[in-house]
Write a protein that holds these residues in place. Sequence first.
Motif, PDB file in Angstrom:
ATOM      1  N   GLY A  17      24.483  -7.698  11.727  1.00 27.86           N
ATOM      2  CA  GLY A  17      25.719  -7.465  11.428  1.00 27.86           C
ATOM      3  C   GLY A  17      25.724  -6.236  10.428  1.00 27.86           C
ATOM      4  N   GLY A  18      26.889  -6.189   9.511  1.00 29.81           N
ATOM      5  CA  GLY A  18      26.973  -4.981   8.779  1.00 29.81           C
ATOM      6  C   GLY A  18      26.156  -4.977   7.562  1.00 29.81           C
ATOM      7  N   LEU A  19      25.483  -6.279   7.060  1.00 29.22           N
ATOM      8  CA  LEU A  19      24.393  -6.019   6.271  1.00 29.22           C
ATOM      9  C   LEU A  19      23.513  -5.091   6.316  1.00 29.22           C
ATOM     10  CD1 LEU A  19      22.800  -7.034   3.744  1.00 29.22           C
ATOM     11  CD2 LEU A  19      22.023  -9.042   5.250  1.00 29.22           C
ATOM     12  N   ALA A  20      22.972  -4.858   7.617  1.00 32.46           N
ATOM     13  CA  ALA A  20      21.857  -4.024   8.104  1.00 32.46           C
ATOM     14  C   ALA A  20      22.362  -2.406   7.747  1.00 32.46           C
ATOM     15  CB  ALA A  20      21.353  -4.291   9.401  1.00 32.46           C
ATOM     16  N   ASP A  21      23.509  -1.962   8.072  1.00 35.93           N
ATOM     17  CA  ASP A  21      23.970  -1.044   8.053  1.00 35.93           C
ATOM     18  C   ASP A  21      24.206  -0.370   6.553  1.00 35.93           C
ATOM     19  OD1 ASP A  21      23.954  -0.445  10.828  1.00 35.93           O
ATOM     20  OD2 ASP A  21      26.004  -0.922  11.060  1.00 35.93           O
ATOM     21  N   ASN A 244      31.867  -1.273   0.421  1.00 39.71           N
ATOM     22  CA  ASN A 244      30.900  -0.539   0.993  1.00 39.71           C
ATOM     23  C   ASN A 244      31.235   0.859   1.507  1.00 39.71           C
ATOM     24  OD1 ASN A 244      29.357  -2.832   1.131  1.00 39.71           O
ATOM     25  ND2 ASN A 244      29.773  -3.489   3.039  1.00 39.71           N
ATOM     26  N   GLY A 245      30.273   1.972   1.471  1.00 40.02           N
ATOM     27  CA  GLY A 245      30.363   3.051   1.960  1.00 40.02           C
ATOM     28  C   GLY A 245      29.776   3.014   3.481  1.00 40.02           C
ATOM     29  N   ILE A 246      29.710   4.311   4.155  1.00 37.28           N
ATOM     30  CA  ILE A 246      29.171   4.182   5.526  1.00 37.28           C
ATOM     31  C   ILE A 246      28.002   5.534   5.339  1.00 37.28           C
ATOM     32  CG2 ILE A 246      31.239   3.349   6.503  1.00 37.28           C
ATOM     33  CD1 ILE A 246      31.754   6.117   7.484  1.00 37.28           C
ATOM     34  N   ASP A 247      27.271   5.457   6.335  1.00 30.98           N
ATOM     35  CA  ASP A 247      26.242   6.546   6.391  1.00 30.98           C
ATOM     36  C   ASP A 247      26.961   7.624   7.181  1.00 30.98           C
ATOM     37  OD1 ASP A 247      24.306   8.653   7.174  1.00 30.98           O
ATOM     38  OD2 ASP A 247      22.732   6.892   7.236  1.00 30.98           O
ATOM     39  N   LEU A 381      33.147  -2.552   8.814  1.00 29.72           N
ATOM     40  CA  LEU A 381      32.469  -0.924   8.681  1.00 29.72           C
ATOM     41  C   LEU A 381      33.087  -0.188   9.860  1.00 29.72           C
ATOM     42  CD1 LEU A 381      28.756  -1.474   7.782  1.00 29.72           C
ATOM     43  CD2 LEU A 381      30.391  -0.739   6.097  1.00 29.72           C
ATOM     44  N   ASN A 382      33.332  -0.946  10.807  1.00 28.54           N
ATOM     45  CA  ASN A 382      33.912  -0.324  11.931  1.00 28.54           C
ATOM     46  C   ASN A 382      35.078   0.521  11.724  1.00 28.54           C
ATOM     47  OD1 ASN A 382      32.028  -2.650  13.826  1.00 28.54           O
ATOM     48  ND2 ASN A 382      32.351  -0.489  14.703  1.00 28.54           N
ATOM     49  N   GLN A 383      36.203  -0.073  10.804  1.00 26.70           N
ATOM     50  CA  GLN A 383      37.383   0.447  10.683  1.00 26.70           C
ATOM     51  C   GLN A 383      36.858   2.048   9.807  1.00 26.70           C
ATOM     52  OE1 GLN A 383      36.313  -1.936   8.813  1.00 26.70           O
ATOM     53  NE2 GLN A 383      37.099  -1.720   6.708  1.00 26.70           N
ATOM     54  N   GLY A 400      38.215  -6.620   3.174  1.00 25.70           N
ATOM     55  CA  GLY A 400      38.091  -5.066   3.110  1.00 25.70           C
ATOM     56  C   GLY A 400      38.729  -4.451   3.805  1.00 25.70           C
ATOM     57  N   LEU A 401      39.552  -5.051   5.155  1.00 26.86           N
ATOM     58  CA  LEU A 401      40.068  -4.352   5.882  1.00 26.86           C
ATOM     59  C   LEU A 401      41.521  -3.896   5.246  1.00 26.86           C
ATOM     60  CD1 LEU A 401      39.859  -6.602   9.245  1.00 26.86           C
ATOM     61  CD2 LEU A 401      38.692  -4.431   8.409  1.00 26.86           C
ATOM     62  N   ARG A 402      42.055  -4.763   4.490  1.00 23.59           N
ATOM     63  CA  ARG A 402      43.345  -4.296   3.765  1.00 23.59           C
ATOM     64  C   ARG A 402      43.199  -3.302   2.630  1.00 23.59           C
ATOM     65  NH1 ARG A 402      45.122  -9.357  -0.157  1.00 23.59           N
ATOM     66  NH2 ARG A 402      43.450  -9.485  -1.217  1.00 23.59           N
ATOM     67  N   ASP A 403      41.937  -3.227   2.137  1.00 23.30           N
ATOM     68  CA  ASP A 403      41.482  -2.470   1.269  1.00 23.30           C
ATOM     69  C   ASP A 403      41.525  -0.835   1.707  1.00 23.30           C
ATOM     70  OD1 ASP A 403      41.330  -4.161  -0.990  1.00 23.30           O
ATOM     71  OD2 ASP A 403      39.292  -4.401  -0.578  1.00 23.30           O
ATOM     72  N   THR A 404      41.171  -0.813   2.948  1.00 23.14           N
ATOM     73  CA  THR A 404      40.667   0.461   3.809  1.00 23.14           C
ATOM     74  C   THR A 404      41.827   1.041   4.611  1.00 23.14           C
ATOM     75  OG1 THR A 404      39.402  -0.650   5.158  1.00 23.14           O
ATOM     76  CG2 THR A 404      38.250   0.175   3.186  1.00 23.14           C
ATOM     77  N   VAL A 405      42.492   0.043   5.056  1.00 20.47           N
ATOM     78  CA  VAL A 405      43.588   0.656   6.236  1.00 20.47           C
ATOM     79  C   VAL A 405      45.018   0.447   5.519  1.00 20.47           C
ATOM     80  CG1 VAL A 405      44.288   0.135   8.760  1.00 20.47           C
ATOM     81  CG2 VAL A 405      41.913   0.077   7.762  1.00 20.47           C
ATOM     82  N   GLU A 406      45.830   1.237   5.557  1.00 22.91           N
ATOM     83  CA  GLU A 406      47.163   0.904   5.298  1.00 22.91           C
ATOM     84  C   GLU A 406      48.105   1.549   6.220  1.00 22.91           C
ATOM     85  OE1 GLU A 406      47.660   1.868   0.490  1.00 22.91           O
ATOM     86  OE2 GLU A 406      46.235   3.317   1.262  1.00 22.91           O
TER      87      GLU A 406
END
Length: 476
Positions: A17-21, A244-247, A381-383, A400-406
């Motif tokens: 899942g997202g933990l690895a990424d 979270n951030g992304i690579d 993370l996918n969003q 986190g979806l509501r934190d990143t998508v408006e």
Amino acid sequence: MKILHASAEYFPYIKMGGLADMLASLTKEQAKTEKVYVALPLIGKLGKTIQFTGKAFPALPPTDAPIDSVVASVLKASRFLEAEEGGVKLYFFESELFQPLDSIYGHAEEHFRFAMFSYACYALSQNLSVDVFHAHDWHTALSLALQKDSVNPIPSVFTIHNLAYQGDHPFWMTGFLKEEPFRLITSPFDHDGKCNYMKAGILSANQITTVSPGYRQETLSEPNGFGLSYCLRQRASDYSGILNGIDTDEWNPEKDKRTFQTYSVKNWKEGKLKNKAELFQEIGRPFLPIDVPLVGLIGRLTHQKGFPTFLQALLERRHLPHRYVVLGSGDPELEKTFFRLSETIPDVFYFYKGYNESLAHKIEAASDFFLMPSLFEPCGLNQMYSHSYGTIPIVSRVGGLRDTVEESNLLKFKTGIVFEPNDAGSLGYALERAKDLFESIDREIVVKNIMNLDWSWKKRKLEYDLIYSKAIELNL
């Protein structure tokens, strides 16, 4: 600063899942300025071949070596093998407990297996003399209790990635935690009559974090606290939500070799059309039109992810021109339903069972929209990947979806489409809005806006630095 992370997952070696990424990308950023180590289980089936350095470290401190017990004998027969990945030193826990496994979760005796791993991680932190010990989720939570009870405790941080999974086991199964070399008083970890590893981490760490401000707020009350909200409220002053951030090297449409064609914000439209046509060819749907909305879904098929809500909305909105590509595995009944749809309406729906990293990148690059119907979502993370690829997220208003998508009429530029969780009507209306946006000139404005968003780890790494400083102060 020397930082040791303890985790059950780390991309590309072990990923569920997202933990690895998240951990792989965070440590990559941290390694630019700090000495970073990661402790992982060594399972029989890894996602990438390991190049070991030849160095090994014991799983039991020399001071505990004379102990004669079943637990001690297992630890004495185990060790950490050192490797290195992108400036991060990796320590794989070589043990008979993990070597036969072809996946990290879903096996018997997890209470014992991850307890042994937690003890070994605690021992490694002492052997490496790190400045901060950072444990992730319930699988490594007992290492925090060991740190707290240690003669020489190391400042500790505990990150909750998903509170729904707590590692709670009947006390009769965890009696070994009272014995050598653990010597833990387990009564504080009692939750509903079971020994709860997640609770042990919450009570023991100097600082607690979770993976978004929105999820932090949700977990302070029920039902999203999953019974532990009272513990988190007790530790509220030490509990932070860090998004979270992304690579941005791994997930970058301009240089992503896993996609059929790279593209940038300047030529995203041509890039998406090419990727869509090639994806349809690869999955055996070359007859599908490329001038209609393609909606991608990637994730574990679990109750949390809200797929039943999606299925209901899909059937209620059959008149929409959308095509759907789903990648994932999990609940057998959901898998059967998705396979049936893939066979009965192949012109609308395609399902790939399992996880395929290359296909995930291709779906992001080809899709016009990315759907996340989660009932709850600690971060997601996918969003954020979707933003980078100019793929407009359609997400439920949680965590986190509501934190990143408006999405709001008050916003000059929306960053996606938002609907209410567990509400097929709301999701259906979101799919209607997606059709309207796809056919509107506003789509170009939205795509360019989201492709320019910065979800890198630079800022978030500084937030973790502050948490580490607080943990060190509290540990003095």
